[in-house]
Design a protein around this motif. Structure first.
Motif, PDB file in Angstrom:
ATOM      1  N   MET A  53       0.817  -1.234  -0.045  1.00  0.00           N
ATOM      2  CA  MET A  53       0.003   0.091  -0.104  1.00  0.00           C
ATOM      3  C   MET A  53       0.992   1.146   0.052  1.00  0.00           C
ATOM      4  N   LYS A  54       1.755   1.144   0.720  1.00  0.00           N
ATOM      5  CA  LYS A  54       2.852   2.370   0.688  1.00  0.00           C
ATOM      6  C   LYS A  54       3.386   2.706  -0.553  1.00  0.00           C
ATOM      7  N   LEU A  87       2.019   1.788  -3.390  1.00  0.00           N
ATOM      8  CA  LEU A  87       0.717   2.247  -4.155  1.00  0.00           C
ATOM      9  C   LEU A  87       0.287   3.905  -3.973  1.00  0.00           C
ATOM     10  N   PHE A  88       0.457   4.156  -2.784  1.00  0.00           N
ATOM     11  CA  PHE A  88       0.251   5.876  -2.291  1.00  0.00           C
ATOM     12  C   PHE A  88       1.424   6.573  -3.121  1.00  0.00           C
ATOM     13  N   ALA A  92       0.531   6.791  -6.441  1.00  0.00           N
ATOM     14  CA  ALA A  92      -0.484   7.794  -6.747  1.00  0.00           C
ATOM     15  C   ALA A  92       0.051   9.388  -6.581  1.00  0.00           C
ATOM     16  N   PRO A 147      -9.550   8.507  -6.482  1.00  0.00           N
ATOM     17  CA  PRO A 147      -8.674   7.403  -5.638  1.00  0.00           C
ATOM     18  C   PRO A 147      -7.370   7.985  -5.733  1.00  0.00           C
ATOM     19  N   CYS A 171      -5.263   9.105  -2.570  1.00  0.00           N
ATOM     20  CA  CYS A 171      -3.823   8.119  -2.085  1.00  0.00           C
ATOM     21  C   CYS A 171      -2.836   9.201  -2.131  1.00  0.00           C
ATOM     22  N   SER A 172      -2.642  10.120  -2.943  1.00  0.00           N
ATOM     23  CA  SER A 172      -1.438  10.882  -2.963  1.00  0.00           C
ATOM     24  C   SER A 172      -1.415  11.935  -1.845  1.00  0.00           C
ATOM     25  N   ILE A 200      -2.646  11.012   1.213  1.00  0.00           N
ATOM     26  CA  ILE A 200      -2.575  10.044   2.144  1.00  0.00           C
ATOM     27  C   ILE A 200      -0.615   9.880   2.277  1.00  0.00           C
ATOM     28  N   TYR A 201      -0.280   9.785   1.002  1.00  0.00           N
ATOM     29  CA  TYR A 201       1.258   9.655   1.033  1.00  0.00           C
ATOM     30  C   TYR A 201       1.818  10.968   1.398  1.00  0.00           C
ATOM     31  N   LEU A 246      -1.223   1.327   8.026  1.00  0.00           N
ATOM     32  CA  LEU A 246      -2.144   1.359   7.040  1.00  0.00           C
ATOM     33  C   LEU A 246      -3.665   1.237   7.714  1.00  0.00           C
ATOM     34  N   PHE A 251      -6.893   4.000   7.237  1.00  0.00           N
ATOM     35  CA  PHE A 251      -8.083   3.768   6.856  1.00  0.00           C
ATOM     36  C   PHE A 251      -9.194   3.634   7.657  1.00  0.00           C
TER      37      PHE A 251
END
Lengths: 281, 286
Positions: free
Chosen positions: A9-10, A12-13, A16, B88, B92-93, B95-96, B186, B190
């Motif tokens: 997931m990391k 994936l982030f 993104a 999405p 997601c970005s 969140i990163y 994670l 979420f």
């Protein structure tokens, strides 16, 4: 198992997050790789400084459009900045709560109105009025007025928040020295909020120079150097939208090159914005 | 003696006059701003509402009824597609950027700069890029899909920024509590952080919908101006804003353009109001 999904997931982030970098890269690549060779083919001097735009006879000078874009933007700033600034000061320091509750949502609403609706309003309301006043409805002046209206919400919102960010002590200090409320705000608070306001103005410039749909309806769109405030102008954005539909060959490439010139102008404006903001921080 | 006295009087009157003038200009500017918005709204509504005939909402478009129904449906399709792509990725970005990236990470500053660049690019440049990349390079031809991808890139920075702000507003104690109970990063993101940031995220998405609904220039040369309802995403189709542009451009349908403007305004104003309503709900929750 948990560890694996964490790492996956990391990644994936991260991917993104890189999409926006990729997008900017793609946009730059596709615009420049299509536009720059064309500018080379036409000749940079002839393309950027040529005053004749006659695709049918192979003359591609976009100087009138560059000047058109700049004039229209300056006009929008002259009209939009004073109004926006005074309004922002009023909202930040003088406005009674009740009025604020009306004006603030109205300003937000103003930012949400689509440019096509502004353009239509300009076409059916402002153009006839200008026709009565100065003989020519679709002109540099009309476009400036409409764009001045359209950049108001940007100027107001950014200026208001940067005025509010100035410590109250500035205001109180000025009051303590015997200044009136108005003078305290305008001569003590406002200079302190200078760079934030500057950032707002630069954002407004970006919006004005990139505006398309509203401008083409009220600017007249003649690809000629404007002689006065009441003559028609064509902006870079208008040039692309109007002719892209039917252009082919070198003509189409010249339009893409027009967009490249616009894009470079926007990049410079963005850079200025970042610099001003960084100085602020 | 007399001269200096009156001069002194003058100089003490000047600040007061100045104050009155400043106050006058402030009120004038505010009245002008609010007045302009009301002028636009009232004018469009007064001219448009009488023209809202049932014909305009017929399922089939033809040059006689110039129905806006197909374009409304197309707008929904384009919006859904663009959101499916942008939301999405944007979340997601964000969140990163807020939850994973360390401070002083070089990549983060690059991502920030590019996101800021994206948000400054005018829609016509997006449109032209979409045309060059999706329509020509990828051979999608004029299609709703090309339009949706173009719009997705356009609203990406908006989604990223609002989500980031919403995530940052979640107090660190939430995260610490979750970590303390043994949840991984994670799970924390979420189960704890994202749900509490949801209203902010949602309002950003709604703002994105508003931008898509009002967009014209980015769609003209990507999704193009075909007037029928699309049956698959590779077909061209016009959204409501593009439809309005076509009506104005053809010059024969001014009354219908007024009516379309009313519907467009109601949609966009409603969407924006919804967004600020959602934000307000956050404030109450806190």
């Amino acid at each position: 198992m948990h560890k694996v999904s964490e790492v996956l997931m990391k990644i994936l982030f991260l991917i993104a997050a890189c999409v926006s970098v990729l997008a900017v890269g793609l946009i730059c690549w596709f615009l420049f790789s299509n536009g720059l060779p064309t500018i080379g083919k036409i000749g940079p001097g002839e393309f950027l400084l040529g005053t004749e735009w006659r695709p049918s006879s192979g003359q591609y000078g976009i100087f009138p459009m560059i000047i058109g874009s700049i004039y229209v933007t300056i006009g929008a700033i002259i009209i939009g900045v004073p109004i926006g600034l005074f309004c922002a000061v009023y909202l930040a320091y003088f406005c009674p709560e009740k009025i604020y509750k009306i004006v603030k949502p109205v300003v937000n609403l103003m930012a949400g109105i689509p440019s096509i609706v502004y353009g239509f309003f300009g076409l059916v309301v402002i153009v006839p009025i200008m026709m009565d006043l100065c003989g020519n409805g679709k002109s540099l002046l009309t476009a400036s007025i409409l764009l001045g209206i359209m950049i108001l919400p940007t100027i107001i919102t950014v200026s208001e928040s940067s005025i509010r960010a100035v410590p109250v002590s500035y205001y109180e200090g000025a009051l303590g020295l015997g200044a009136s409320k108005e003078r305290a705000v305008f001569f003590s608070v406002l200079p302190a909020a200078k760079s934030g306001i500057m950032a707002g103005i630069i954002l407004g410039v970006g919006r004005a120079i990139g505006e398309t749909m509203a401008v083409i309806m009220v600017a007249g769109n003649q690809p000629l150097l404007p002689e006065s405030l009441t003559s028609g102008v064509r902006t870079l954005t208008a040039n692309v939208v109007i002719e892209m539909g039917y252009a082919t060959g070198l003509h189409r490439e010249a339009l893409i090159a027009t967009a490249v010139v616009l894009f470079v102008m926007i990049l410079i404006i963005n850079l200025l914005f970042t610099l001003v903001k960084r100085r602020d921080a | 003696m007399k001269g200096t006295l009156s001069e002194k009087k003058k100089s003490s009157a000047w600040p007061r006059i100045q104050s009155y003038m400043l106050r006058f200009f402030m009120i004038l500017a505010t009245v002008l701003t609010v007045g302009t918005v009301f002028a636009v709204l009232i004018y469009v509504i007064v001219k448009g509402v009488p023209n809202l005939t049932p014909d305009l909402f017929a399922w089939e478009y033809n040059s006689e009824n110039v129905s806006m129904m197909p374009s409304i449906i197309n707008t929904l399709i384009v919006t859904a597609l663009a959101l499916l792509l942008a939301v999405p990725v944007g979340i997601c970005s964000a969140i990163y950027l807020t939850e994973y990236a360390g401070r002083g990470n070089k990549l983060v500053s690059i991502i920030r700069i590019t996101a800021e660049t994206l948000s400054g690019i005018p829609s016509i440049v997006y449109g032209l890029f979409g045309f060059l990349f999706f329509v020509i390079q990828l051979h999608w031809s004029y299609s709703v899909l090309a339009g949706a991808f173009t719009l997705a890139i356009m609203i990406l920075p908006l989604i990223m920024r609002t989500t980031e702000e919403a995530l940052k507003a979640v107090p660190d104690s939430y995260r610490e509590g979750s970590f303390g109970l043994g949840a991984g990063r994670l799970r924390t993101v979420f189960r704890i952080v994202l749900p509490s940031a949801m209203p902010g995220v949602l309002s950003g998405i709604i703002l994105g919908v508003g931008r898509i609904t009002g967009e014209t220039a980015a769609l003209l040369y990507t999704a193009s101006t075909a007037s029928d309802v699309v049956t698959n995403v590779m077909q061209p189709g016009r959204t409501l804003a593009v439809h309005m542009y076509c009506l104005i451009n053809e010059g024969l349908y001014t009354n219908q353009a007024y009516a379309t403007a009313v519907v467009l305004l109601i949609m966009v104003v409603g969407i924006n109001a919804l967004s600020s309503f959602v934000v307000k709900k956050v404030g109450v929750k806190k």
